[in-house]
Design a protein around this motif. Structure first.
Motif, PDB file in Angstrom:
ATOM      1  N   ILE A 272      -4.628  21.087  -9.999  1.00 12.37           N
ATOM      2  CA  ILE A 272      -4.916  19.818 -10.673  1.00 12.37           C
ATOM      3  C   ILE A 272      -4.456  18.684  -9.779  1.00 12.37           C
ATOM      4  O   ILE A 272      -3.294  18.619  -9.374  1.00 12.37           O
ATOM      5  CB  ILE A 272      -4.211  19.749 -12.041  1.00 12.37           C
ATOM      6  CG1 ILE A 272      -4.753  20.851 -12.955  1.00 12.37           C
ATOM      7  CG2 ILE A 272      -4.418  18.374 -12.677  1.00 12.37           C
ATOM      8  CD1 ILE A 272      -4.065  20.916 -14.306  1.00 12.37           C
ATOM      9  N   LEU A 273      -5.358  17.801  -9.467  1.00 14.59           N
ATOM     10  CA  LEU A 273      -5.090  16.743  -8.504  1.00 14.59           C
ATOM     11  C   LEU A 273      -4.231  15.619  -9.059  1.00 14.59           C
ATOM     12  O   LEU A 273      -4.351  15.230 -10.228  1.00 14.59           O
ATOM     13  CB  LEU A 273      -6.407  16.149  -8.007  1.00 14.59           C
ATOM     14  CG  LEU A 273      -7.252  17.036  -7.093  1.00 14.59           C
ATOM     15  CD1 LEU A 273      -8.639  16.441  -6.899  1.00 14.59           C
ATOM     16  CD2 LEU A 273      -6.562  17.230  -5.749  1.00 14.59           C
ATOM     17  N   GLN A 274      -3.390  15.070  -8.200  1.00 13.60           N
ATOM     18  CA  GLN A 274      -2.699  13.834  -8.503  1.00 13.60           C
ATOM     19  C   GLN A 274      -3.704  12.686  -8.490  1.00 13.60           C
ATOM     20  O   GLN A 274      -4.764  12.787  -7.887  1.00 13.60           O
ATOM     21  CB  GLN A 274      -1.631  13.530  -7.448  1.00 13.60           C
ATOM     22  CG  GLN A 274      -0.499  14.522  -7.359  1.00 13.60           C
ATOM     23  CD  GLN A 274       0.446  14.202  -6.217  1.00 13.60           C
ATOM     24  OE1 GLN A 274       0.114  13.412  -5.325  1.00 13.60           O
ATOM     25  NE2 GLN A 274       1.620  14.806  -6.229  1.00 13.60           N
ATOM     26  N   ASN A 275      -3.357  11.599  -9.165  1.00 20.74           N
ATOM     27  CA  ASN A 275      -4.057  10.337  -8.973  1.00 20.74           C
ATOM     28  C   ASN A 275      -3.098   9.461  -8.193  1.00 20.74           C
ATOM     29  O   ASN A 275      -2.132   8.939  -8.742  1.00 20.74           O
ATOM     30  CB  ASN A 275      -4.429   9.682 -10.298  1.00 20.74           C
ATOM     31  CG  ASN A 275      -5.208   8.392 -10.103  1.00 20.74           C
ATOM     32  OD1 ASN A 275      -5.218   7.808  -9.019  1.00 20.74           O
ATOM     33  ND2 ASN A 275      -5.877   7.937 -11.151  1.00 20.74           N
ATOM     34  N   GLU A 276      -3.326   9.346  -6.898  1.00 22.29           N
ATOM     35  CA  GLU A 276      -2.386   8.649  -6.037  1.00 22.29           C
ATOM     36  C   GLU A 276      -2.220   7.186  -6.413  1.00 22.29           C
ATOM     37  O   GLU A 276      -1.195   6.574  -6.119  1.00 22.29           O
ATOM     38  CB  GLU A 276      -2.826   8.807  -4.587  1.00 22.29           C
ATOM     39  CG  GLU A 276      -2.754  10.266  -4.113  1.00 22.29           C
ATOM     40  CD  GLU A 276      -3.264  10.465  -2.706  1.00 22.29           C
ATOM     41  OE1 GLU A 276      -4.215   9.733  -2.315  1.00 22.29           O
ATOM     42  OE2 GLU A 276      -2.729  11.331  -2.003  1.00 22.29           O
ATOM     43  N   ALA A 277      -3.221   6.611  -7.082  1.00 22.75           N
ATOM     44  CA  ALA A 277      -3.116   5.216  -7.521  1.00 22.75           C
ATOM     45  C   ALA A 277      -2.085   5.065  -8.634  1.00 22.75           C
ATOM     46  O   ALA A 277      -1.483   4.005  -8.809  1.00 22.75           O
ATOM     47  CB  ALA A 277      -4.473   4.706  -7.994  1.00 22.75           C
ATOM     48  N   ASN A 278      -1.869   6.123  -9.402  1.00 26.63           N
ATOM     49  CA  ASN A 278      -0.891   6.098 -10.498  1.00 26.63           C
ATOM     50  C   ASN A 278       0.504   6.479 -10.033  1.00 26.63           C
ATOM     51  O   ASN A 278       1.496   6.123 -10.670  1.00 26.63           O
ATOM     52  CB  ASN A 278      -1.301   7.078 -11.608  1.00 26.63           C
ATOM     53  CG  ASN A 278      -2.552   6.641 -12.334  1.00 26.63           C
ATOM     54  OD1 ASN A 278      -2.991   5.509 -12.203  1.00 26.63           O
ATOM     55  ND2 ASN A 278      -3.126   7.553 -13.096  1.00 26.63           N
ATOM     56  N   GLY A 279       0.584   7.239  -8.967  1.00 26.97           N
ATOM     57  CA  GLY A 279       1.855   7.787  -8.537  1.00 26.97           C
ATOM     58  C   GLY A 279       2.092   9.137  -9.188  1.00 26.97           C
ATOM     59  O   GLY A 279       1.348   9.582 -10.066  1.00 26.97           O
TER      60      GLY A 279
END
Length: 292
Positions: A254-261
């Motif tokens: 499951i991928l991170q959302n790098e914009a959210n941290g």
């Protein structure tokens, strides 16, 4: 990613126990989903063993209803490896780029086969197989050949000679899981993002549902699946979680959302411009769905 033949968390919990004014200010952050100032919400629960148990929805949102027995229900109930597990490649090595929040408890096999498009096909096929819908399990090779499990389970096997592909009788009929996995390995070897892009149908972003796939067919290409969705009943805004396989073959994660941290893997359908996932960027028009 490009196939070989086709040239194809740990969440750090914020303990909001400080009573000082300075502590309160430090505990406030800009919510990446709503854009408002708020205390950071815990969204990852280490004890959760399934997708919907591990990942909570942001305040103000509710998971989109799905029917029992549906593909969407299957995906949000997929088992996860213990919290903090790392992604391993097919050969046991660790994935270098830690861009994930959780790892699905789905084997990757012992060969470099289950890459990005293959992970999408694996989840779809596992759902259909577990539901007894054997006749709906079919995928096209890059050259257009239809590889269907209904024919495979009758004891037929696929022979490939150059660009020529044909069926040949090899043994007794069986729909055992071992036979099913051997079928998938053949599919993984000769299908990929390019074939999926021709086999699936494009759908508007506004109609997204769990099981849809962001897909760029090509050499190279990439595919990531929409694993779960939530919606704000007041504003109508929809959020989604993404999962992917990658190259070399590796655990589906499951991928991170790098914009959210770290600690918030939810993406919004209201993204501007392109969808930027950690290892690939897609356009709004690159959303696809299996037709049956």
């Amino acid at each position: 990613m490009m196939k070989r033949w086709i040239t194809v968390t740990t969440l750090t919990a914020l303990l909001l126990s400080s009573c000082s004014a300075a502590g309160d200010e430090r505990s406030k952050t800009t919510d990446a989903v709503t854009g408002t100032k708020s205390r950071k919400q815990q969204l990852i629960y280490a004890q959760g063993t399934k997708v919907m148990e591990r990942i909570a929805v942001p305040n103000g949102y509710e998971r989109v209803p799905v029917e029992d027995g549906s593909y969407g229900s299957y995906l949000r109930n997929l088992p996860l490896k213990p919290h903090g597990s790392k992604v391993h490649l097919f050969n046991g090595e660790l994935k270098a780029n830690e861009v994930y929040e959780a790892v699905l408890d789905v084997d990757v096999g012992e060969r470099d086969l289950q890459q990005c498009a293959d992970a999408v096909m694996r989840l779809r096929a596992e759902y259909l197989y577990g539901s007894g819908k054997y006749d709906k399990i079919h995928f096209n090779f890059t050259n257009g050949f239809k590889a269907d499990f209904a024919t495979w389970r009758k004891g037929n096997r696929i022979e490939v000679s150059g660009n020529k592909v044909s069926w040949t009788k090899r043994g007794a009929a069986s729909d055992s899981y071992e036979v099913f996995r051997s079928y998938l390995n053949m599919v993984f070897a000769y299908a990929g993002t390019l074939s999926l892009s021709k086999e699936m149908k494009q759908v508007p972003l506004s109609e997204m549902q769990a099981g849809d796939v962001f897909l760029e067919g090509g050499t190279p290409g990439h595919a990531i699946v929409v694993l779960d969705m939530a919606q704000n009943p007041k504003t109508g805004e929809k959020l989604f979680i993404l999962a992917q396989g990658y190259t070399p073959a590796q655990d589906i994660h499951i991928l991170q959302n790098e914009a959210n941290g770290e600690g918030n893997p939810w993406y919004s359908t209201a993204f501007e411009g392109k969808l930027k996932s950690p290892e690939w960027t897609f356009t709004r028009e690159q959303l696809y769905r299996f037709t049956d």
